[in-house]
Design a protein around this motif. Sequence first.
Motif, PDB file in Angstrom:
ATOM      1  N   SER A  21      41.371  53.003  45.107  1.00  0.00           N
ATOM      2  CA  SER A  21      42.125  53.095  43.780  1.00  0.00           C
ATOM      3  C   SER A  21      43.858  52.849  44.330  1.00  0.00           C
ATOM      4  O   SER A  21      43.830  53.216  45.483  1.00  0.00           O
ATOM      5  CB  SER A  21      42.309  54.305  42.721  1.00  0.00           C
ATOM      6  N   PRO A  22      44.620  52.275  43.639  1.00  0.00           N
ATOM      7  CA  PRO A  22      45.914  52.073  44.107  1.00  0.00           C
ATOM      8  C   PRO A  22      46.508  53.543  44.634  1.00  0.00           C
ATOM      9  O   PRO A  22      47.416  53.626  45.497  1.00  0.00           O
ATOM     10  CB  PRO A  22      46.686  51.475  42.617  1.00  0.00           C
ATOM     11  N   ALA A  26      47.884  54.346  48.445  1.00  0.00           N
ATOM     12  CA  ALA A  26      49.207  54.909  48.598  1.00  0.00           C
ATOM     13  C   ALA A  26      48.931  56.162  49.243  1.00  0.00           C
ATOM     14  O   ALA A  26      49.702  56.301  50.605  1.00  0.00           O
ATOM     15  CB  ALA A  26      49.762  55.059  47.460  1.00  0.00           C
ATOM     16  N   GLU A  27      48.219  57.026  48.886  1.00  0.00           N
ATOM     17  CA  GLU A  27      48.129  58.309  49.695  1.00  0.00           C
ATOM     18  C   GLU A  27      47.957  58.153  50.992  1.00  0.00           C
ATOM     19  O   GLU A  27      48.061  58.714  51.984  1.00  0.00           O
ATOM     20  CB  GLU A  27      47.019  59.336  48.811  1.00  0.00           C
ATOM     21  N   PRO A  44      43.220  44.787  47.846  1.00  0.00           N
ATOM     22  CA  PRO A  44      43.302  45.591  46.666  1.00  0.00           C
ATOM     23  C   PRO A  44      42.195  45.541  45.963  1.00  0.00           C
ATOM     24  O   PRO A  44      41.006  44.203  46.493  1.00  0.00           O
ATOM     25  CB  PRO A  44      44.180  44.570  45.848  1.00  0.00           C
ATOM     26  N   LYS A  45      41.379  46.313  45.124  1.00  0.00           N
ATOM     27  CA  LYS A  45      40.097  46.301  44.325  1.00  0.00           C
ATOM     28  C   LYS A  45      40.175  46.178  42.785  1.00  0.00           C
ATOM     29  O   LYS A  45      41.209  46.261  42.126  1.00  0.00           O
ATOM     30  CB  LYS A  45      39.549  47.574  44.802  1.00  0.00           C
ATOM     31  N   THR A  46      39.144  45.697  42.547  1.00  0.00           N
ATOM     32  CA  THR A  46      38.618  45.577  41.055  1.00  0.00           C
ATOM     33  C   THR A  46      38.453  46.964  40.632  1.00  0.00           C
ATOM     34  O   THR A  46      37.981  48.025  41.525  1.00  0.00           O
ATOM     35  CB  THR A  46      37.749  44.596  40.644  1.00  0.00           C
ATOM     36  N   ALA A  59      49.638  43.511  42.362  1.00  0.00           N
ATOM     37  CA  ALA A  59      50.792  44.012  42.146  1.00  0.00           C
ATOM     38  C   ALA A  59      51.008  45.563  42.249  1.00  0.00           C
ATOM     39  O   ALA A  59      51.741  46.134  42.580  1.00  0.00           O
ATOM     40  CB  ALA A  59      51.437  43.716  40.819  1.00  0.00           C
ATOM     41  N   GLU A  60      49.828  46.151  41.450  1.00  0.00           N
ATOM     42  CA  GLU A  60      49.607  47.597  41.351  1.00  0.00           C
ATOM     43  C   GLU A  60      49.692  48.291  42.864  1.00  0.00           C
ATOM     44  O   GLU A  60      50.098  49.425  43.318  1.00  0.00           O
ATOM     45  CB  GLU A  60      48.434  47.782  40.773  1.00  0.00           C
ATOM     46  N   VAL A  61      48.903  47.605  43.674  1.00  0.00           N
ATOM     47  CA  VAL A  61      48.662  48.321  45.092  1.00  0.00           C
ATOM     48  C   VAL A  61      50.128  48.138  46.054  1.00  0.00           C
ATOM     49  O   VAL A  61      50.216  49.212  46.508  1.00  0.00           O
ATOM     50  CB  VAL A  61      47.437  47.600  45.725  1.00  0.00           C
TER      51      VAL A  61
END
Length: 253
Positions: A21-22, A26-27, A44-46, A59-61
């Motif tokens: 997950s995003p 990030a963590e 990036p993943k679905t 964009a989210e990731v």
Amino acid sequence: MIQVCLNGPRSAGDGAAVPLSPGAMAESAAGAVAAGAAEVHVHPKTPCGADTLSPRAVAEVVTAIRAVVDVPVGVTTGAWAEPDPGRRVERVRAWTVLPDHASVNWHEPGAELVAAALLERGVGVEAGLWSGTDGPRRFLASPLAPRVLRVLAEVMDTAPATAEESARSLLAELGPAHGISVLLHGEDGGAWPVLGLARRLGLDTRVGLEDVLVLPDGQPALSNAQLVRAARDGADIQWPAPGRRPQSGTGNP
């Protein structure tokens, strides 16, 4: 320079340490950078965990990772995430948040079109040149070659006993590579031997759960940060460690 490759095309089946997950990416990126990584490479993943080039996912990731680290962030453009070359180019042109760089596997159909689209948008290109493919030959003949950010020399030989030899052969095939910076790395059983060679040759390299799921002693890695620390601190990485048998991961497609 050590780049961390957070997840690659791996899935939940490869272990809970793989960030999907995003927020988890990030963590994981924050921990890896704190451990010594100078760049981040991420897939990036679905919601189902498959690699994607969709503008929303990218964009989210990228936004999530940039919120916690201040280092370059790159993404994949692998054909497995979007097999149609034209669609791949459309995805890149539709990105609303741009990564600092993106990898382009030069042996894949449409590689030059994707690379050109990235360059047009001001995104650096990492030219993925896989051993055992025609990618190196095609790259060396490409008019785009002098414009890429770096070469990712990717050793696909996962046998610990022969990966270093395969890496040397790939480097010889690349020659001066237009004077471009080279990042050398391997996968699974070949990851640590190739990383050790990169260190000895003074080349950039990368490590992370995309490339290898275990530490040099064969124990499962608990995080990307743990892998980065092992790469940073290892005086001369050997694989497998004396008296241990390697525990292989699933490998990349």
